[in-house]
Design an enzyme around this catalytic site. Structure first.
Site, PDB file in Angstrom:
ATOM      1  N   CYS A 195      -9.354 -63.177 -40.405  1.00 35.00           N
ATOM      2  CA  CYS A 195      -8.616 -63.793 -41.514  1.00 35.00           C
ATOM      3  C   CYS A 195      -9.097 -65.218 -41.742  1.00 35.00           C
ATOM      4  CB  CYS A 195      -7.112 -63.707 -41.320  1.00 35.00           C
ATOM      5  SG  CYS A 195      -6.370 -65.104 -40.500  1.00 35.00           S
ATOM      6  N   CYS A 201      -3.066 -68.098 -33.510  1.00 29.76           N
ATOM      7  CA  CYS A 201      -4.064 -67.350 -34.272  1.00 29.76           C
ATOM      8  C   CYS A 201      -3.956 -65.894 -33.878  1.00 29.76           C
ATOM      9  CB  CYS A 201      -5.456 -67.887 -33.957  1.00 29.76           C
ATOM     10  SG  CYS A 201      -6.788 -66.803 -34.487  1.00 29.76           S
ATOM     11  N   ILE A 205     -28.571 -67.396 -28.225  1.00 27.06           N
ATOM     12  CA  ILE A 205     -29.315 -66.542 -27.291  1.00 27.06           C
ATOM     13  C   ILE A 205     -29.938 -67.392 -26.179  1.00 27.06           C
ATOM     14  CG2 ILE A 205     -31.240 -64.930 -27.021  1.00 27.06           C
ATOM     15  CD1 ILE A 205     -30.882 -64.311 -30.050  1.00 27.06           C
ATOM     16  N   LYS A 215     -40.702 -63.898 -38.804  1.00 28.26           N
ATOM     17  CA  LYS A 215     -40.393 -63.733 -37.393  1.00 28.26           C
ATOM     18  C   LYS A 215     -39.471 -62.545 -37.184  1.00 28.26           C
ATOM     19  CE  LYS A 215     -39.354 -66.163 -33.779  1.00 28.26           C
ATOM     20  NZ  LYS A 215     -38.445 -67.004 -33.023  1.00 28.26           N
ATOM     21  N   CYS A 272      -5.609 -63.251 -35.066  1.00 28.24           N
ATOM     22  CA  CYS A 272      -6.826 -62.445 -34.986  1.00 28.24           C
ATOM     23  C   CYS A 272      -7.459 -62.554 -33.609  1.00 28.24           C
ATOM     24  CB  CYS A 272      -7.834 -62.882 -36.037  1.00 28.24           C
ATOM     25  SG  CYS A 272      -7.180 -62.859 -37.691  1.00 28.24           S
ATOM     26  N   THR A 326     -27.197 -78.897 -34.919  1.00 31.43           N
ATOM     27  CA  THR A 326     -27.839 -77.585 -34.799  1.00 31.43           C
ATOM     28  C   THR A 326     -27.253 -76.765 -33.643  1.00 31.43           C
ATOM     29  OG1 THR A 326     -29.849 -78.554 -35.664  1.00 31.43           O
ATOM     30  CG2 THR A 326     -30.090 -76.465 -34.523  1.00 31.43           C
ATOM     31  N   SER A 357     -36.132 -73.718 -31.567  1.00 29.06           N
ATOM     32  CA  SER A 357     -35.925 -72.592 -30.680  1.00 29.06           C
ATOM     33  C   SER A 357     -37.117 -72.507 -29.730  1.00 29.06           C
ATOM     34  CB  SER A 357     -35.822 -71.314 -31.512  1.00 29.06           C
ATOM     35  OG  SER A 357     -35.349 -70.275 -30.729  1.00 29.06           O
ATOM     36  N   CYS A 380      -3.304 -69.177 -39.513  1.00 28.48           N
ATOM     37  CA  CYS A 380      -3.058 -70.195 -38.494  1.00 28.48           C
ATOM     38  C   CYS A 380      -3.328 -71.615 -38.951  1.00 28.48           C
ATOM     39  CB  CYS A 380      -3.859 -69.884 -37.235  1.00 28.48           C
ATOM     40  SG  CYS A 380      -5.631 -69.851 -37.473  1.00 28.48           S
ATOM     41  N   HIS A 383     -32.820 -67.090 -24.238  1.00 25.39           N
ATOM     42  CA  HIS A 383     -33.999 -66.238 -24.337  1.00 25.39           C
ATOM     43  C   HIS A 383     -34.500 -65.805 -22.970  1.00 25.39           C
ATOM     44  CE1 HIS A 383     -34.522 -66.254 -28.631  1.00 25.39           C
ATOM     45  NE2 HIS A 383     -34.233 -67.546 -28.647  1.00 25.39           N
TER      46      HIS A 383
HETATM   47  C1  LIG Z   1     -30.586 -70.636 -36.982  1.00 24.19           C
HETATM   48  C2  LIG Z   1     -30.989 -71.091 -35.616  1.00 24.19           C
HETATM   49  C3  LIG Z   1     -30.942 -70.200 -34.557  1.00 24.19           C
HETATM   50  C4  LIG Z   1     -31.320 -70.612 -33.290  1.00 24.19           C
HETATM   51  N1  LIG Z   1     -31.194 -69.741 -32.267  1.00 24.19           N
HETATM   52  C5  LIG Z   1     -31.501 -70.140 -31.010  1.00 24.19           C
HETATM   53  C6  LIG Z   1     -31.315 -69.265 -29.923  1.00 24.19           C
HETATM   54  O1  LIG Z   1     -30.821 -68.157 -30.083  1.00 24.19           O
HETATM   55  N2  LIG Z   1     -31.675 -69.656 -28.682  1.00 24.19           N
HETATM   56  C7  LIG Z   1     -32.208 -70.887 -28.462  1.00 24.19           C
HETATM   57  O2  LIG Z   1     -32.535 -71.182 -27.334  1.00 24.19           O
HETATM   58  N3  LIG Z   1     -32.353 -71.773 -29.492  1.00 24.19           N
HETATM   59  C8  LIG Z   1     -32.009 -71.431 -30.742  1.00 24.19           C
HETATM   60  N4  LIG Z   1     -32.136 -72.306 -31.776  1.00 24.19           N
HETATM   61  C9  LIG Z   1     -32.567 -73.650 -31.500  1.00 24.19           C
HETATM   62  C10 LIG Z   1     -31.437 -74.502 -30.898  1.00 24.19           C
HETATM   63  O3  LIG Z   1     -30.274 -74.374 -31.666  1.00 24.19           O
HETATM   64  C11 LIG Z   1     -31.851 -75.944 -30.861  1.00 24.19           C
HETATM   65  O4  LIG Z   1     -33.062 -76.029 -30.210  1.00 24.19           O
HETATM   66  C12 LIG Z   1     -30.865 -76.829 -30.123  1.00 24.19           C
HETATM   67  O5  LIG Z   1     -29.558 -76.680 -30.610  1.00 24.19           O
HETATM   68  C13 LIG Z   1     -31.299 -78.258 -30.279  1.00 24.19           C
HETATM   69  O6  LIG Z   1     -30.359 -79.109 -29.676  1.00 24.19           O
HETATM   70  P1  LIG Z   1     -30.452 -80.664 -29.903  1.00 24.19           P
HETATM   71  O7  LIG Z   1     -29.433 -81.248 -28.997  1.00 24.19           O
HETATM   72  O8  LIG Z   1     -31.833 -81.113 -29.755  1.00 24.19           O
HETATM   73  O9  LIG Z   1     -30.115 -80.887 -31.435  1.00 24.19           O
HETATM   74  P2  LIG Z   1     -28.755 -80.989 -32.223  1.00 24.19           P
HETATM   75  O10 LIG Z   1     -27.773 -80.007 -31.779  1.00 24.19           O
HETATM   76  O11 LIG Z   1     -29.083 -81.020 -33.656  1.00 24.19           O
HETATM   77  O12 LIG Z   1     -28.193 -82.384 -31.768  1.00 24.19           O
HETATM   78  C14 LIG Z   1     -28.604 -83.600 -32.346  1.00 24.19           C
HETATM   79  C15 LIG Z   1     -27.379 -84.440 -32.533  1.00 24.19           C
HETATM   80  O13 LIG Z   1     -27.750 -85.736 -32.916  1.00 24.19           O
HETATM   81  C16 LIG Z   1     -26.798 -86.229 -33.802  1.00 24.19           C
HETATM   82  N5  LIG Z   1     -27.357 -87.332 -34.551  1.00 24.19           N
HETATM   83  C17 LIG Z   1     -28.320 -87.301 -35.503  1.00 24.19           C
HETATM   84  N6  LIG Z   1     -28.553 -88.527 -35.984  1.00 24.19           N
HETATM   85  C18 LIG Z   1     -27.740 -89.364 -35.315  1.00 24.19           C
HETATM   86  C19 LIG Z   1     -27.495 -90.775 -35.385  1.00 24.19           C
HETATM   87  N7  LIG Z   1     -28.169 -91.553 -36.224  1.00 24.19           N
HETATM   88  N8  LIG Z   1     -26.555 -91.307 -34.586  1.00 24.19           N
HETATM   89  C20 LIG Z   1     -25.844 -90.528 -33.711  1.00 24.19           C
HETATM   90  N9  LIG Z   1     -26.043 -89.207 -33.619  1.00 24.19           N
HETATM   91  C21 LIG Z   1     -26.979 -88.630 -34.392  1.00 24.19           C
HETATM   92  C22 LIG Z   1     -26.494 -85.042 -34.641  1.00 24.19           C
HETATM   93  O14 LIG Z   1     -25.257 -85.172 -35.315  1.00 24.19           O
HETATM   94  C23 LIG Z   1     -26.502 -83.906 -33.632  1.00 24.19           C
HETATM   95  O15 LIG Z   1     -25.212 -83.638 -33.118  1.00 24.19           O
HETATM   96  C24 LIG Z   1     -31.767 -71.931 -33.072  1.00 24.19           C
HETATM   97  C25 LIG Z   1     -31.795 -72.820 -34.130  1.00 24.19           C
HETATM   98  C26 LIG Z   1     -31.396 -72.429 -35.395  1.00 24.19           C
HETATM   99  C27 LIG Z   1     -31.407 -73.396 -36.507  1.00 24.19           C
END
Ligand SMILES: Cc1cc2nc3c(=O)[nH]c(=O)nc-3n(C[C@H](O)[C@H](O)[C@H](O)COP(=O)(O)OP(=O)(O)OC[C@H]3O[C@@H](n4cnc5c(N)ncnc54)[C@H](O)[C@@H]3O)c2cc1C
Ligand SMILES: Cc1cc2nc3c(=O)[nH]c(=O)nc-3n(C[C@H](O)[C@H](O)[C@H](O)COP(=O)(O)OP(=O)(O)OC[C@H]3O[C@@H](n4cnc5c(N)ncnc54)[C@H](O)[C@@H]3O)c2cc1C
Ligand code: SF4
Lengths: 481, 130, 419
Positions: free
Chosen positions: A434, A399, A47, A249, A401, A40, A336, A439, A49
């Protein structure tokens, strides 16, 4: 035997790795994808926030503002772009005005600085391309934008430089609680650790279930985002948020840190944790909502699109706690503003470990900063000349672009990129309009040269996503041998 | 036996739909063309269709791993696949000159295959550029 | 290095494809002394190097050549004319004073001063993003041109089971190319109710290999997380919107996009040239000079051509005009702005001069049978068939134009009245 193993290399896992690397601990991070940040944390709005959005009394509220204030130092140390461009929350109906008031109060009570209500005149002066029927806007100057994947790469590089061991393409398949801690089984090898931090994003409940510590459920909520051509750059200069309604939202306009405008995200509950698909209906929703308050934006300007999955816990808040299994911690449900909150979550978890009696002694030499990738496109002509003189690889554009040179691609490869996406998200090669048309073959050639592997093993993002296959006669010829 | 065969003329953007009436394997009538070119095309295409073939051949020691080639003249359409198969089993060594014969009498067609570009043995022997 | 670089050139040409090469020859013909071509690839020839099929040169050389053969002839000619070719070098910037900034693999960061500049950067392909195809973002999705480069130059295949979206000539040519390489080409899908490629290519690239062409259909969804494994295909309605209720699925591991080309105008936009939204290229006068004096444009960067022969013809002229300007032989300005009338999608140049023969390239909006193309009231030409996919080239004698000035000259295509 490790002291701590972090499962999941998203922005939270990476922030934790860097934070814990300050201490004399034997640390590893296990990530299932070929690169960190490819869950994710790569596919979000980027952003930081402003600090006033999340409700008081929630963990989200607690860490949004705390996290917000930590990004200036991080960006400086880890050399990624961060701009506090400010946010405008717009009210289009009289009912919305109260919401703006409330949010302002909520922010101020927690110390968010600079919140200001703008009347239509001020708004039109600052953002002339927004609809002229907007009644009022709440300006929050503390909001900013980053490239979230750059933050992940920076955090993990710093962590590794301070001793963290990184294992990408190592999906954790099972975990056994043993006397001395945990036995963690991955496809490739087994690991032992005293403590496990589960930061596995949308899979966090599954990972927790491996040791029976799953007192929560995660449901994925998909968000689609649409990146627009550089032509529209500057159409707005602040982040634009509509007032949320009961049903939605609202869709944002996001001037990304590199300039191009992005619009999104949608919010749709899905069943599949691998559903990274964009849809006709998602696009229709995004552009219809945006056009209501910024008519100049149209779907014809899309250059690329993507979708990400928010990990929503059944409590609808972050889950950050030790579990029923001693030594196993869940850092889950990080929806988020999880990106914003990540560094604050990392310090909080560190303190939680300390409180649980884990010895945290600071390393004598801990290096907070990294050199960071070179950025040819941002150099002055004099800097460019000097760079080329030192390394002729700066003289070759890969690249066109994004004006990325061979030297930068080589940097990415030297810092762990093994795939096209790895190169792309580290140094932007292939990200422009592109979309890699020019590239791709050059980057593949460079990967082949420097990794000394056959062309046909080069993939988009790991095994199973190879870009090309051998010719039939080549296969036949090899069979004959 | 009488049969109807449909074709599209490739002579110009009109793309006239051509209809051939075939009796016992002989053309009895051609309709649908708007000019003489169409009629000639239909006759040729029915009695002895021919094609130019271009593909690549493996080439070691050159700037690129393959050198593009073509048949020096058109070959009977039904031999196209055999020609390509034979070429794909073939290997040459750089340097190669444009027009150089790569293979005589490919797949028994009596037609030679020629290189369609020069491929220098190394970068330095290439175009005189600076 | 028999041709050391100079600080100043009469004519500097950006891009060493067929346009750049012909422009250089044109400049030489007009008497320019110092001519420099700057090309970012390691060899000149442009896109032709990967177009190994035949179909080039019928107009220009009166024989049918493959792309590499056509390119090689031009390169040889340019070298014999002692034109300096700087390859592996990328023009990153041009100043309004015609300082050209170059990044070169061998020579580092260079600045050369030009008296005239010819833009000949060619075009690039439209990508998946441009038509917003929903679904996953797996490997196995690429443009047809990239696949062409992989197959013809790198000697690898994009996949085993291929679907192609878009029936332009590049898509059709790649269908045949991949079929010859032993891939299974499942189908070509085209959103319009007609093919955008030449009939010759439909017949010889698809029919010959029993590859179906599905008109009025598009890819509505791409399946497969890491690698394409399936596509959802949907028929489209008159507004070209997919009807998902009538969709069906197709198994394949590769999807090639052949959905059009756009002029490569990064440099032109930086220079703030006046652009023509209809062509995607700069606006030019009858000497192919852009809105910035001394900067000329030709070939695919000006407007996307179908055949290279026209590119060469146009670029020769651009080179001549550029040399004329560089040598101080300025021509009188144009005094007629060409107005697009009925069924004209685009035309180049954007203004005309009655003092010499004029060449006009144009495309129609809609296919039209038995029609008349007219320019003002003294020029008429009948056509049996005009289609958007085929660019039309016209020459106008000065007499046709001498009564016009300002914006009262209109070009249009109308159905022929039935007698
Ligand atoms: C569309 C969207 C827009 C968003 N916009 C914002 C924003 O603007 N600002 C903001 O603050 N937040 C935003 N968020 C929320 C934010 O992206 C997340 O809260 C944040 O990225 C979460 O990070 P994480 O490390 O918990 O999860 P992740 O990035 O999902 O990391 C979890 C990791 O665990 C790994 N994993 C899973 N299972 C296993 C396993 N069995 N073994 C080993 N590895 C594993 C996955 O591959 C992944 O890399 C947004 C979310 C979305 C979906
Ligand atoms: C796949 C395909 C198939 C075709 N098939 C046919 C056919 O069968 N018959 C036919 O007649 N025509 C065909 N054409 C059309 C014909 O090939 C083109 O019209 C012609 O090549 C255009 O020439 P150009 O010089 O304008 O562009 P290009 O050939 O694209 O050349 C532009 C050159 O500029 C260089 N360049 C760009 N930017 C820079 C920069 N900033 N600095 C330095 N160098 C730069 C590029 O590297 C390139 O070499 C085909 C085209 C394509 C793409
Ligand atoms: S028959 Fe004549 S008019 Fe019709 S397509 Fe053939 S060449 Fe054109």
């Amino acid at each position: 035997m490790y002291d701590v193993i972090i499962i999941g290399g998203g922005v939270v896992g990476c922030a934790l790795a860097r934070e814990l690397s300050r201490y004399n601990l034997h640390l590893a991070l296990l990530e299932k994808e070929v690169e960190v940040g490819f869950g994710t944390s790569k596919t979000n709005s980027g952003i930081i926030h402003a600090g006033h959005h999340s409700s008081a009394g929630t963990l989200k509220g607690k860490f949004e503002w705390a996290g917000n204030q930590m990004w200036d130092d991080l960006a400086k140390d880890l050399k990624f772009g961060f701009r506090r461009i400010g946010e405008l929350l717009i009210a289009r109906q009289t009912e919305d005005l109260q919401y703006l008031q409330d949010l302002k109060k909520q922010g101020e009570s927690r110390g968010v600085t600079g919140l200001e209500l703008w009347d239509p005149k001020r708004l039109q002066k600052e953002e002339p391309n927004l609809s002229h029927t907007i009644l009022q806007a709440l300006h929050a100057p503390t909001a900013g934008v980053i490239n979230p994947y750059e933050a992940c790469f920076g955090l993990i590089e710093c962590a590794c430089q301070n001793g963290v061991e990184l294992f990408c393409a190592h999906p954790v398949q099972s975990i056994k609680a043993v006397e001395s801690g945990f036995l963690i089984h991955t496809q490739q090898q087994d690991f032992q650790s005293r403590i496990v931090l589960n930061v596995a994003g949308v899979y966090a409940d599954r990972v927790a279930a491996m040791v029976g510590a799953d007192n929560f459920k995660i449901s994925p909520r998909k968000g689609e985002e649409y990146m627009l051509d550089r032509r529209l750059q500057g159409i707005v200069t602040h982040l634009i948020f509509p007032t949320p309604t009961a049903t939605s939202k609202g869709v944002l306009i996001i001037p990304t840190v590199d300039g191009p405008i992005m619009v999104g995200p949608t919010a749709e509950d899905v069943d599949d944790r691998e559903d990274f698909t964009t849809s006709f209906s998602g696009a229709a929703k995004v552009f219809a909502s945006v056009q209501e308050y910024c008519p100049a934006i149209s779907d014809r300007d899309t250059i690329t699109e993507f979708a990400g999955l928010r990990a929503v816990a059944d409590s609808n808040d972050f889950v950050i706690e030790g579990s029923s299994v001693r030594g196993f911690y869940n850092i889950a449900g990080i929806q988020s503003p999880g990106l914003t909150a990540a560094p604050a979550i990392a310090t909080y978890v560190t303190e939680m470990l300390r409180a649980d009696g884990i010895a945290l002694t600071e390393k004598e030499r801990w290096k907070a900063d990294i050199d960071g990738p070179p950025r040819f496109s941002q150099m002055t002509p004099t800097e460019r000349k000097a760079a080329i003189l030192e390394d002729p690889a700066y003289g070759r554009i890969v690249c066109r672009c994004e004006s990325v040179t061979e030297a930068e691609v080589l940097y990415a490869i030297q810092h762990g990129a093994r795939t096209l996406d790895g190169v792309k998200f580290r140094v932007r090669a292939g990200m422009g309009r592109c979309q890699g048309g020019f590239c791709t073959t050059r980057i593949m050639d460079l990967l082949v040269q420097h990794l000394d592997v056959p062309l046909t093993t080069i993939s988009k993002r790991g095994q199973g996503s190879e870009v090309c296959i051998p010719r039939r006669d080549q296969i036949l010829a090899e069979d004959e041998v | 036996m009488k049969e109807i065969k449909n074709m599209t003329c490739i002579g110009c953007p009109m793309s006239c739909p051509l209809q051939l009436t075939i009796v016992d394997g002989e053309i009895e009538e051609i309709t649908g063309y708007s000019c003489k070119k169409g009629e000639e095309y239909a006759r040729q295409e029915y009695t002895a269709p021919r094609r130019m073939v271009s593909t690549t051949v493996a080439c070691s020691g050159g700037l690129w791993p393959r050198v593009p080639v073509k048949t020096a003249e058109s070959i009977p359409k039904e031999t196209v696949l055999a020609v390509v198969r034979e070429l794909h089993r073939y290997k040459v060594k750089a340097p190669v000159q444009v027009g150089q014969i790569i293979l005589e009498n490919v797949a028994g067609t009596g037609v030679a295959v020629v290189a369609t570009r020069s491929l220098p043995g190394s970068k330095s022997e290439g175009q005189e550029t600076i | 290095m028999n041709n050391p670089l100079k600080k100043q050139y009469d004519v500097v040409i950006v891009g060493g494809g067929p346009a750049g090469l012909a422009a250089a020859l044109g400049a030489r013909k007009s008497g320019a002394e110092n001519i420099l071509i700057i090309e970012r690839e390691v060899e000149a020839g442009g896109i032709l190097n990967q177009c190994i099929h035949s179909g080039f040169g019928l107009h220009y050389f009166k024989e049918e050549l493959t792309g590499p053969e056509y390119a090689e002839r031009f390169v040889a000619h340019a070298l014999s004319e002692n034109i300096t070719m700087l390859t592996d070098s990328y023009v990153i910037d041009i100043s309004p004073a015609l300082q050209v900034a170059v990044l070169s693999g061998r020579h580092g960061y260079l600045n050369v001063q030009a008296r005239a500049v010819v833009l000949a950067m060619g075009c690039r392909e439209r990508t998946r993003g441009a038509i917003r195809t929903p679904g996953f973002r797996p490997a196995g999705v690429m443009t047809a041109g990239l696949a062409q480069k992989m197959v013809n130059m790198k000697g690898v295949l994009p996949g085993r089971k291929i679907a192609i979206l878009g029936s332009g000539d590049i898509g059709l040519i790649m269908a045949r190319r991949l079929a010859l390489e032993g891939c299974e080409v499942v189908s070509v899908y085209e959103i319009f109710p007609y093919s955008n490629g030449l009939t010759r290519n439909v017949v010889q690239c698809l029919d010959d290999f029993d590859i179906p062409l599905q008109l009025s259909a598009t890819v509505a969804f791409i399946h497969g997380r890491d690698r394409v494994n399936r596509l959802t295909i949907a028929p489209v309605d008159a507004q070209r919107l997919p009807d998902l209720n009538k969709s069906w699925d197709v198994d394949c591991d590769t999807l090639l996009f052949s959905i059009g080309l756009i002029p490569e105008n990064e440099l032109s936009t930086k220079l703030r040239l006046h652009m023509d939204p209809a062509t995607g290229g700069p606006q030019v006068n009858s000497t192919l000079e852009t809105s910035l004096p001394g900067v000329f444009a030709c070939g695919n960067v000006l407007h996307v051509h179908d055949i290279v022969d026209f590119v060469s013809e146009e670029s020769l002229r651009a080179g001549q005009f550029a040399a004329d300007l560089a040598l101080g032989r300025r021509r009188p300005g144009d005094n007629i702005a060409l107005q697009k009338g009925a069924n004209i999608a685009s035309c180049v140049p954007h203004s005309l001069s009655p003092d010499r023969e004029q060449v006009i390239y144009l495309r129609v909006k809609q296919p039209m049978k038995n029609c008349i193309l007219s320019i003002g009231d003294r020029y008429q030409k009948k056509f049996r068939m005009l289609i958007p996919a085929e660019m039309i080239r016209l020459t106008l004698a000065p007499e046709v134009l001498d009564r016009y000035f300002g914006d009262n000259l209109k070009i249009e295509v109308r159905p022929q009245e039935v007698e």
